[in-house]
Design a protein around this motif. Structure first.
Motif, PDB file in Angstrom:
ATOM      1  N   PHE A 129       0.661  -1.218  -0.015  1.00 57.38           N
ATOM      2  CA  PHE A 129       0.103   0.126  -0.061  1.00 57.38           C
ATOM      3  C   PHE A 129       0.899   1.360   0.135  1.00 57.38           C
ATOM      4  O   PHE A 129       0.163   2.302   0.202  1.00 57.38           O
ATOM      5  N   LYS A 130       2.260   0.984  -0.177  1.00 58.29           N
ATOM      6  CA  LYS A 130       3.141   2.338  -0.416  1.00 58.29           C
ATOM      7  C   LYS A 130       2.829   3.264   0.858  1.00 58.29           C
ATOM      8  O   LYS A 130       2.795   4.375   0.684  1.00 58.29           O
ATOM      9  N   GLY A 167     -12.680  -2.142  -1.062  1.00 54.76           N
ATOM     10  CA  GLY A 167     -11.795  -1.209  -1.380  1.00 54.76           C
ATOM     11  C   GLY A 167     -10.578  -1.750  -0.320  1.00 54.76           C
ATOM     12  O   GLY A 167     -10.026  -2.896  -0.287  1.00 54.76           O
ATOM     13  N   VAL A 168      -9.734  -0.885   0.243  1.00 51.88           N
ATOM     14  CA  VAL A 168      -8.496  -0.979   0.919  1.00 51.88           C
ATOM     15  C   VAL A 168      -8.606  -1.785   1.965  1.00 51.88           C
ATOM     16  O   VAL A 168      -7.884  -2.727   2.476  1.00 51.88           O
ATOM     17  N   ALA A 205      -6.244  -9.996  -4.226  1.00 47.09           N
ATOM     18  CA  ALA A 205      -6.745  -8.682  -3.433  1.00 47.09           C
ATOM     19  C   ALA A 205      -6.783  -7.593  -4.362  1.00 47.09           C
ATOM     20  O   ALA A 205      -7.556  -6.627  -4.415  1.00 47.09           O
ATOM     21  N   ARG A 206      -5.701  -7.463  -5.366  1.00 49.12           N
ATOM     22  CA  ARG A 206      -5.809  -6.418  -6.074  1.00 49.12           C
ATOM     23  C   ARG A 206      -6.923  -6.326  -7.397  1.00 49.12           C
ATOM     24  O   ARG A 206      -7.386  -5.214  -7.674  1.00 49.12           O
ATOM     25  N   HIS A 207      -7.074  -7.445  -7.674  1.00 47.72           N
ATOM     26  CA  HIS A 207      -7.855  -7.513  -8.837  1.00 47.72           C
ATOM     27  C   HIS A 207      -9.563  -7.872  -8.246  1.00 47.72           C
ATOM     28  O   HIS A 207     -10.375  -8.009  -9.059  1.00 47.72           O
ATOM     29  N   LEU A 208      -9.560  -8.131  -7.246  1.00 48.12           N
ATOM     30  CA  LEU A 208     -10.941  -8.790  -6.687  1.00 48.12           C
ATOM     31  C   LEU A 208     -11.576  -7.286  -5.758  1.00 48.12           C
ATOM     32  O   LEU A 208     -12.841  -7.225  -5.879  1.00 48.12           O
ATOM     33  N   PHE A 209     -10.791  -6.444  -5.193  1.00 49.35           N
ATOM     34  CA  PHE A 209     -11.437  -5.400  -4.580  1.00 49.35           C
ATOM     35  C   PHE A 209     -10.772  -4.167  -5.138  1.00 49.35           C
ATOM     36  O   PHE A 209      -9.706  -3.887  -5.626  1.00 49.35           O
TER      37      PHE A 209
END
Length: 307
Positions: A119-120, A249-250, A303-307
């Motif tokens: 999440f940088k 989201g996050v 996680a990046r592609h589902l939410f």
């Protein structure tokens, strides 16, 4: 495929690089692991939690929601791991260590760096990870210690051990000062931020040193079942809960990634402390840490592609 390789190189590899340094230093200098553990538990982790929670912008409702999610997640893992332990016909002591390996995951010196890189350094995402980390520490040093001592001693007083942990008070202080908007004097805040900034490096160094002390043993069938529950079934359960509760989201990403962490090193530490199948616990930590390089990469991708 390219994205998976990128995640592996940019997020997972940096973590294992610092771990490798700790591993090599331990092999060469034979560092005192108890001192390193105390440095983490009583110094950098409380400082990191305090600073992160004080700086974060989150509501009390978020904390309650994560607490609710965490409790349900752990209960589900406990029921499942207990069922597997019975299926494997493990003894009472080994069953406890097996169950602990599934419900205690490495939210600190593995989960925090992963969250920071994914999440940088987003403060909201990190606040979620810190809450999970705090709950894990409280749970580990209360129920975790109690479950092992109760195998032979049955001492309920062991459950009070978490009141000695500074993590609890760091969390409470950070949240209270944040909620009421109380300013912190510079002479306190500056050293606190120095301590917080040191957390990730020292935590990964410690993890590498701890792994260096564990020896490879092959043919441990029950270890593989533990890995399956912790690294594969755990994220699947978390994903089901996230979808069921409508989390997005996050928040959804952070919780899913947090659920995929390998078995906590401290689960092996307390197994060693109370002499409850310590080699079995150590093997689970060792294998789950290495295998997680693949499984955590996949979970981050999902996680990046589902939410």
């Amino acid at each position: 495929m390219f994205e998976l390789v990128t995640i592996l190189i940019d997020i997972i590899l940096p973590i294992f690089m610092v771990m490798a340094i700790g591993f090599l230093m331990q092999k060469k200098f034979n560092m005192n692991l108890k001192t390193l553990a105390k440095l983490n538990i009583y110094f950098v982790v409380p400082g990191f939690i305090f600073v992160t929670l004080y700086e974060s912008q989150f509501s009390g409702q978020l904390f309650v929601n994560i607490l609710f999610f965490f409790v349900l997640f752990v209960v589900a893992l406990y029921v499942l791991s207990t069922a597997f332990a019975k299926l494997l016909k493990l003894t009472k002591g080994k069953k406890t260590t097996f169950t602990n390996s599934a419900i205690f995951f490495n939210s600190g010196n593995y989960g925090v760096p992963v969250n920071d890189l994914v999440f940088k350094s987003d403060p909201y995402a990190m606040s979620i990870q810190v809450i999970v980390l705090t709950l894990q520490n409280i749970f580990l040093f209360s129920y975790g210690v109690f479950s092992l001592r109760s195998v032979d001693q049955g001492k309920l007083s062991a459950a009070l051990g978490y009141f000695k942990m500074p993590v609890l008070y760091a969390m409470m202080t950070g949240v209270i000062l944040n909620v009421y908007g109380i300013s912190i004097p510079t002479f306190i805040w500056e050293p606190a931020t120095y301590i917080a900034d040191a957390m990730i490096a020292i935590a990964l160094l410690t993890l590498g040193a701890q792994v260096a002390q564990i020896k490879f043993i092959s043919g441990m069938f029950s270890v593989y079942f533990s890995l399956f529950i912790r690294l594969i079934v755990g994220p699947i359960i978390a994903l089901g809960m996230i979808v069921s509760f409508g989390i997005e989201g996050v928040t959804a990403q952070a919780l899913l990634i947090a659920s995929a962490m390998p078995t906590s090193v401290n689960s092996a530490v307390i197994a060693q402390e109370y002499d409850n199948h310590p080699q079995f616990a150590a093997q689970i930590v060792l294998y789950s840490t290495f295998v997680s390089a693949i499984t955590v990469t996949l979970v981050i991708y999902l996680a990046r592609h589902l939410f």
